[in-house]
Design an enzyme around this catalytic site. Structure first.
Site, PDB file in Angstrom:
ATOM      1  N   GLU A   1       0.841  -1.210   0.000  1.00 34.05           N
ATOM      2  CA  GLU A   1       0.000   0.000   0.000  1.00 34.05           C
ATOM      3  C   GLU A   1       0.875   1.259   0.000  1.00 34.05           C
ATOM      4  OE1 GLU A   1      -1.898  -0.607   3.739  1.00 34.05           O
ATOM      5  OE2 GLU A   1      -2.935  -2.410   3.088  1.00 34.05           O
ATOM      6  N   PRO A   2       1.607   1.510  -1.069  1.00 38.84           N
ATOM      7  CA  PRO A   2       2.481   2.689  -1.063  1.00 38.84           C
ATOM      8  C   PRO A   2       1.696   3.999  -1.228  1.00 38.84           C
ATOM      9  CG  PRO A   2       2.585   1.566  -3.188  1.00 38.84           C
ATOM     10  CD  PRO A   2       1.673   0.744  -2.315  1.00 38.84           C
ATOM     11  N   GLY A   3       1.990   4.946  -0.380  1.00 38.14           N
ATOM     12  CA  GLY A   3       1.400   6.281  -0.516  1.00 38.14           C
ATOM     13  C   GLY A   3       2.476   7.228  -0.990  1.00 38.14           C
TER      14      GLY A   3
ATOM     15  N   ARG B   1       3.744  19.334   7.631  1.00 33.37           N
ATOM     16  CA  ARG B   1       4.710  18.270   7.940  1.00 33.37           C
ATOM     17  C   ARG B   1       5.949  18.770   8.687  1.00 33.37           C
ATOM     18  NH1 ARG B   1       7.107  15.412   4.832  1.00 33.37           N
ATOM     19  NH2 ARG B   1       6.736  13.373   5.763  1.00 33.37           N
TER      20      ARG B   1
ATOM     21  N   CYS C   1      -0.597  32.522  13.048  1.00 33.52           N
ATOM     22  CA  CYS C   1      -0.409  33.162  14.356  1.00 33.52           C
ATOM     23  C   CYS C   1       0.269  32.246  15.364  1.00 33.52           C
ATOM     24  CB  CYS C   1      -1.757  33.592  14.897  1.00 33.52           C
ATOM     25  SG  CYS C   1      -2.764  32.167  15.262  1.00 33.52           S
ATOM     26  N   GLU C   2       1.034  31.293  14.880  1.00 34.13           N
ATOM     27  CA  GLU C   2       1.844  30.442  15.750  1.00 34.13           C
ATOM     28  C   GLU C   2       3.214  30.343  15.124  1.00 34.13           C
ATOM     29  OE1 GLU C   2      -0.333  26.773  16.557  1.00 34.13           O
ATOM     30  OE2 GLU C   2      -2.071  28.091  16.707  1.00 34.13           O
TER      31      GLU C   2
ATOM     32  N   TYR D   1       0.707  13.940   1.735  1.00 34.43           N
ATOM     33  CA  TYR D   1       0.361  14.513   3.037  1.00 34.43           C
ATOM     34  C   TYR D   1       0.670  16.013   3.084  1.00 34.43           C
ATOM     35  CZ  TYR D   1       0.695   9.491   3.749  1.00 34.43           C
ATOM     36  OH  TYR D   1       0.568   8.139   3.595  1.00 34.43           O
TER      37      TYR D   1
END
Ligand code: PLP
Length: 404
Positions: free
Chosen positions: A263-265, A302, A332-333, A360
């Site tokens: 199941e490669p993503g 990420r 704002c972080e 992702y």
């Protein structure tokens, strides 16, 4: 490192569609798939693209057209796959911590199902007995993966049925004569070491004699791709050779034809993706130069979530001398993409490209700080196509009931 799209192509996309912008390269995705096919036995291996990495329907259509199957982690991903035209026989649904209703729905849609708890297996047995083949996700107690957040096979992981629960698993299987067709292990993401997959094979080997109906061994995804220049990913040729050998040995030993599933993503889409941003503000603070870009953790989380490295190139002036920058977002972080990173000397307005942005990236993006999600573009056969537009102000309000 991927250089499948030229700086010229990326600059042109940014000028045409505006930034921030996700750009994907179709041929790169196809090339990655061909590489898998060329190293694994085509008789005994099937690949299912883990679509959680990137679910845009144009990407999924490309994946379907190249003959790849699809792995889904929610019922809605299953429905998107069906919408794109995948045959249910080519769709795998790997559930975790889901309500049993969701598993029932997957069965009604006719897709392959992996179950990851004894509780849901019991409900499955009571509802379907042996009428519907099912896969079992096993927790192998193997520590692997790029960092703890993406390590899923260790002995404190929430995923899968611990392999030590074999007797409980067998007793539920026997009680309902459940047809267990597959054993599944996904130890984590960014696994460079081929030996980890071989460890999974050993866990399978120990379980197989107790589950005579199993004919699929699903090794999950997690192949590592290079993120840094000169970094190496999983050695696919070696992995293919080892898995082909083990599948033959196990098939002979068990006296049944066993098929390997993967199941490669990331492997399929990470390097095919480029995230283009623009520098809004340069700010000198002592010896730090901040490059503040028109993006933030709302678009590419990420680096903040996993401390992930994304290579960054100033495609507006790639030939300039290198200087060190802190590349930061506008949220704002403290959303720092990179500290002390050598990048070709930046001027405000320059385009900065983040590499390895296909997996992702957009998929984990949000509207935090009421900012728009970026548009997405697919470049294939030198032609670029808008595959999702950026949000607009109406989109931000569309789910909220109007003020009365
Ligand atoms: N399969 C399962 C069950 C997963 O949980 C994941 C990732 O979370 C994948 C496959 C894909 O992993 P990767 O993108 O590292 O290949």
């Amino acid at each position: 490192m991927n250089s499948s799209l030229s700086y010229e192509q990326l600059n042109k996309a940014a000028d045409t569609y505006g930034t921030p912008l996700y750009v994907y390269h179709g041929e790169k995705i196809q090339g990655q798939y061909q590489n898998l096919l060329s190293h694994f036995s085509n008789k005994s291996t099937r690949f299912f693209y883990a679509c959680k990495a990137l679910t845009n329907i144009h990407i999924l259509a490309l994946v379907k057209n190249m003959g790849c199957n699809i792995d889904c982690s929610s019922i809605n991903e299953v429905k998107i796959a069906l919408h794109v035209g995948f045959d249910p026989a080519n769709i795998l649904y790997t559930s975790n911590s889901v309500a049993f209703e969701e598993i029932k729905e997957a069965v009604s849609l006719g897709v392959h199902v992996n179950i990851d708890s004894l509780s849901n297996l019991e409900k499955f047995g009571a509802a379907f007995g042996g009428r519907y083949p099912v896969g079992i996700r096993i927790r192998p107690d193997i520590m692997a993966g790029g960092n703890l957040k993406i390590s899923t096979g260790h002995n404190k992981s929430k995923f899968g049925i611990p392999y030590t629960e074999k007797e409980a698993l067998k007793s539920i299987q026997e009680k309902y004569t459940i047809n267990i067709s597959a054993l599944h292990i996904h130890t984590g993401s960014e696994i460079k070491d081929v030996a980890v997959f071989l460890q999974s094979a050993t866990v399978f080997e120990n379980l197989l004699p107790d589950f005579p109906t199993v004919n699929i061994l699903d090794f999950g995804g997690g192949f590592k791709v290079p993120y840094q220049p000169n970094e190496k990913g999983t050695d696919i040729a070696l992995l293919g050779a080892e898995v082909n050998k083990i599948m033959e040995q196990l098939s002979t030993k068990m006296g049944r034809n066993l098929t390997a599933w993967f199941e490669p993503g990331k492997y399929l889409v990470s390097e095919a993706g480029f995230f283009i941003t623009q520098v809004n503000v340069l700010k000198q603070s002592g010896d730090i130069i901040f490059a503040g870009i028109n993006s933030g953790l709302n678009h590419l989380i990420r680096p903040m979530f996993y401390d992930a490295y994304h290579h960054i190139v100033n495609i507006s002036a790639p030939e300039k001398e290198l200087k060190n920058y802190a590349v930061v977002g506008n949220i704002c972080e403290t959303d720092t993409f990179a500290w002390d990173r050598p990048i070709a000397s930046i001027e405000e307005g320059n385009y900065l490209v983040f590499y390895n942005a296909g997996a992702y990236g957009y998929e984990m993006s949000s509207n935090y700080n009421a900012r728009y999600k970026p548009a997405q573009v697919l470049i294939k056969n030198e032609k670029s196509t808008l595959i999702s537009r950026a949000d607009n102000f109406d989109d931000l309000l569309q789910l909220q009931t109007p003020l009365t």
